[in-house]
Design a protein around this motif. Structure first.
Motif, mmCIF file in Angstrom:
data_model
loop_
_atom_site.group_PDB
_atom_site.id
_atom_site.type_symbol
_atom_site.label_atom_id
_atom_site.label_comp_id
_atom_site.label_asym_id
_atom_site.label_seq_id
_atom_site.Cartn_x
_atom_site.Cartn_y
_atom_site.Cartn_z
ATOM 1 N N HIS A 182 0.964 -1.206 0.167
ATOM 2 C CA HIS A 182 -0.007 0.031 0.200
ATOM 3 C C HIS A 182 1.035 1.115 -0.163
ATOM 4 O O HIS A 182 0.341 2.288 -0.802
ATOM 5 N N GLU A 214 2.184 1.727 -3.577
ATOM 6 C CA GLU A 214 1.299 2.003 -4.328
ATOM 7 C C GLU A 214 0.791 3.456 -4.379
ATOM 8 O O GLU A 214 0.101 4.090 -5.482
ATOM 9 N N ASN A 215 0.777 3.971 -3.166
ATOM 10 C CA ASN A 215 0.193 5.341 -2.966
ATOM 11 C C ASN A 215 1.279 6.491 -2.781
ATOM 12 O O ASN A 215 1.044 7.489 -2.535
ATOM 13 N N TRP A 230 3.594 6.536 -0.590
ATOM 14 C CA TRP A 230 3.670 7.389 0.938
ATOM 15 C C TRP A 230 5.089 6.719 1.487
ATOM 16 O O TRP A 230 5.021 6.594 2.514
ATOM 17 N N TYR A 233 -4.543 -1.382 4.567
ATOM 18 C CA TYR A 233 -4.582 0.219 3.923
ATOM 19 C C TYR A 233 -4.359 1.100 5.095
ATOM 20 O O TYR A 233 -3.672 1.957 5.261
ATOM 21 N N LYS A 270 -1.697 3.835 5.950
ATOM 22 C CA LYS A 270 -1.904 5.346 5.838
ATOM 23 C C LYS A 270 -1.524 5.989 7.250
ATOM 24 O O LYS A 270 -0.899 7.227 7.020
#
Length: 779
Positions: free
Chosen positions: A299, A302-303, A305, A345, A349
């Motif tokens: 995640h 992919e984002n 971050w 996820y 985050k």
């Protein structure tokens, strides 16, 4: 700068509006104070001196008296209070050992409560019990047996309970003088995977940050760690972390009540209304940590971050890591981890939004067949955002024993020399020059390998300082059989343990040890945060003929190797330009006019430690209560300088561990409850309410099997069976928790991590309901 805690009360953090949590399940820490006073009522002045001046011999947070270096106020927890009696109790009457059959049915706690071991004692095969002997006779027995065999058939082990740096250092020096590297300590079966993984990934082998980094960081993550139970003083840090706005998250297979909320007795607000700690729990399968963390990484990538600049400038292998994670499907990550894609996820985050984060882990991560990779998965996650080497960031394998951090660093380890140097011909030669005798170059046996050697009749002498192999290693029947095959067993300790009472193959020798507070000249311990603290000698209470372990080992080495006896002393503290192995006699200077330190003293040991182990330079100056220093500073790898061969941090591409769960089976892991490591102190855990025979199970699984709280069940596999009673808890479905060491009967002794050889304290079992009651042994 880290965020500062607010000083005003914050009702949004309160665990309950009921004053003092009336009716809630949590430890009565005030009762522990009164209990400690009552238990030590025969020696209260000495007990007070131990608490007020000594360095805690419980977990590895580290104090000087009842203060620490993280927050203000009094610091004393129920673990330390429970251990206090071990330092104040009187000696038992040696007559109780004349016939050990009277003791074999006693539980470990009952054996400890008999009192301190006062004199050397010996038991021969066929004899009912032990007889008292002199120290000279006892050491003569041991030294003659060692001389009669070969170094490869010797095994030495030291537990970490209260053990100090001086003992570790002197013991490993003595054992290597005898001619073997077969010396191991309790770090082997707790954080050896952490040491291995941190060393290969970052170039360091200890926690990279300080406890102060918990308070005011953005994100504080506990993975497989229950500090409320095992390091209770930390709940004060968690309270202030919450007050500073730190988000606390737990990843585990059980929603530990103590990590959810706690009533901190020394903080008025928390004592009245409690404090809510973890804002989020992510429940994963036993052994599902890598899958959960890899999913989190997926995640993050992919984002976007992640900190691309840090990764590019200061790390290697990120592309390889990405190439490994990319093809791992979400369905497979969910199956292995037990968590959903959405949960991964949510955690990703949190990590992505944090500017600073600290990751803390313990036995729930390390005590696996894939222990090193579990730790590497945490390091991978931290490196994606550069959460290391700066304030409010770090990687912390939190320690459960007060002396364990220094064990391997002093070289009391079968796989490294002092300073954590690998056992190579070059490193051994360098050490040989300093010590003045030849240091062996072959790798030694780990603690589990030593028991294997005993079982295979390849061990002639086993010298164990403290500990109890019967209660710490998998498959107790195998361990018992192994111990009973060793011709000479030597057990040095302050109290009795069940392994001492096993029938001798030929001879068993018991040697009485001092506590850390009784050692002339004082001693030092190294804490989780790498703080080396001086613990002074506390005058007063002394037991029989008890001696410090380091003295006994040095005398033993001199008897075994009389030809190098003049080398078996320590640095005198004079800058004389010669090596400490040059044969300078005790208490004799070099003619410079300087006053030498007696070469048989803890001060001299500290002088030599500073010479041999560079990161411990400064230990030689510690001599009064409160003296301390933090080696490496507050943050290792500060400024992102990594002491690896290429100067960079290394990502580790990780595949998912293979562990198929057969239909109708459960994953079971072991846990602690109202105990200090293997020392069980109460039948009931005050934090959870679970008793020793509890089988913690999810409500979903219980309902599926038609079970309810208190139902008798048996857990079975090909290795053994454990009887217990269902305890409905917030456990991940498909997983069970049982207490350790009771659950050791289910564990496979052959399953160990590849690099460090730590046993896997988890298993796969069938569960059956019992129709009749049973009696299960407790503490």
């Amino acid at each position: 700068m880290l965020k500062k805690p607010t000083k005003t009360w914050t009702p949004s953090h309160w665990a309950s509006w009921k004053p003092f949590g009336i009716g809630e399940q949590y430890p009565n820490n005030y009762w522990e104070v009164f209990r400690a006073i009552w238990m030590s009522r025969d020696n209260l002045p000495y007990a007070w001196e131990v608490l007020n001046k000594g360095v805690c011999d419980g977990c590895a947070l580290g104090t000087t008296g009842m203060k620490d270096w993280t927050t203000d106020g009094i610091h004393v927890c129920n673990v330390r209070l429970r251990l206090l009696r071990m330092n104040t109790m009187s000696a038992f009457d040696p007559a109780i050992l004349e016939d050990v059959s009277n003791l074999k049915d006693k539980r470990s706690a009952e054996l400890r409560d008999l009192g301190r071991l006062p004199y050397p004692m010996v038991r021969k095969r066929g004899e009912k019990g032990f007889r008292r002997v002199s120290w000279d006779e006892a050491i003569a027995i041991v030294s003659s047996r060692i001389r009669a065999t070969t170094p490869d058939k010797l095994g030495f082990y030291i537990t970490s309970r209260g053990t100090v740096n001086e003992t570790y250092y002197a013991t490993q020096k003595a054992v290597r003088a005898i001619g073997t590297n077969n010396i191991d300590n309790a770090a082997r079966i707790c954080h050896s995977p952490s040491t291995s993984a941190l060393k290969t990934s970052l170039g360091v082998a200890a926690t990279t940050c300080s406890y102060k980094d918990w308070i005011g960081t953005d994100l504080l993550v506990f993975i497989g760690s229950n500090v409320a139970n095992n390091q209770p003083v930390t709940v004060k840090y968690l309270h202030w972390a919450k007050k500073a706005g730190t988000k606390i998250v737990v990843i585990n297979n059980y929603r530990e009540p103590g990590m959810e909320r706690y009533w901190v007795p020394s903080i008025v607000e928390s004592a009245l209304f409690g404090t809510k700690f973890a804002e989020d729990f992510f429940l994963v399968n036993v052994g599902g940590d890598i899958a959960f963390l890899n999913g989190t990484l997926k995640h993050l990538i992919e984002n976007n971050w992640i900190d691309e600049k840090f990764i590019k400038d200061y790390t290697t292998n990120f592309d390889e890591l990405k190439a490994t994670v990319d093809p791992q499907s979400w369905s497979e990550l969910e199956r292995v981890s037990g968590a959903t894609r959405e949960e991964m996820y949510a955690f990703a985050k949190m990590v992505g939004e944090a500017n600073k984060a600290v990751f803390v882990w313990s036995m729930g991560i390390t005590q696996h067949e894939c222990g090193e990779d579990n730790v590497r998965a945490i390091i991978n996650l931290a490196l994606t955002k550069g959460f290391v080497g700066r304030e409010g960031c770090g990687l912390m394998p939190i320690r459960g024993h007060s002396g364990v951090q220094g064990g391997a660093e002093m070289g009391c380890y079968s796989t490294v020399l002092p300073g954590g140097k690998p056992i190579t011909a070059e490193n051994a030669a360098e050490l040989s020059k300093i010590w003045g005798f030849e240091v062996p170059t072959s790798k030694g046996m780990t603690a589990p390998e030593t028991i294997d050697a005993a079982y295979e009749n390849n061990l002639d002498v086993l010298f164990s300082v403290g500990g109890n192999f019967l209660e710490v290693l998998p498959d107790p029947e195998y361990v018992e059989a192994a111990l009973q095959r060793v011709p000479l067993r030597v057990h040095m300790d302050i109290v009795l343990s069940s392994q001492m009472l096993l029938e001798p193959a030929d001879t068993v020798v018991l040697l009485p040890a001092t506590t850390r507070y009784e050692v002339t000249g004082g001693v030092t311990e190294t804490t989780t945060e790498r703080r080396v603290i001086f613990s002074p000698e506390i005058p007063g209470h002394r037991i029989g003929e008890a001696r410090p372990e380091w003295e006994v080992f040095m005398e033993l080495a001199r008897r075994v190797r009389p030809e190098i006896a003049d080398k078996l002393y320590f640095c005198c503290g004079i800058s004389c330009g010669v090596s400490c192995g040059a044969g300078v006699s005790p208490a004799i200077g070099d003619g410079t006019g300087e006053t030498p330190i007696p070469q048989e003293s803890t001060a001299a040991i500290r002088e030599e430690i500073a010479l041999v182990i560079p990161q411990y330079a400064g230990i030689q100056h510690l001599q009064e209560a409160g003296d301390q220093f933090q080696y490496g500073g507050s943050h290792l790898c500060f400024g992102w300088h990594f002491p690896t061969p290429d100067g960079k941090a290394h990502f580790a591409p990780l595949s998912l561990p293979e562990r198929e769960l057969p239909e109708g089976c459960f994953l079971v892991t072991t846990r602690r409850g109202k105990q200090f490591n293997s020392m069980v102190q109460e039948r009931k855990d005050a934090i959870t309410g679970a008793v020793r025979d509890a089988v913690l199970m999810s409500r979903e699984d219980a309902e599926k099997l038609g079970l309810k709280d208190g139902d008798a069940v048996v857990l079975k596999n090909d290795l053994g069976e454990l009887r217990g009673k269902v305890y409905i808890a917030t456990v991940k479905p498909g997983n069970l928790q049982v207490h350790w060491p009771e659950g050791n009967v289910l564990l496979d002794k052959k399953k160990r991590s590849p690099a460090s050889g730590i046993p896997d304290y988890n298993a796969i079992v069938h569960l059956e309901k019992l129709t009749s009651e049973y009696t299960n042994a407790t503490i």
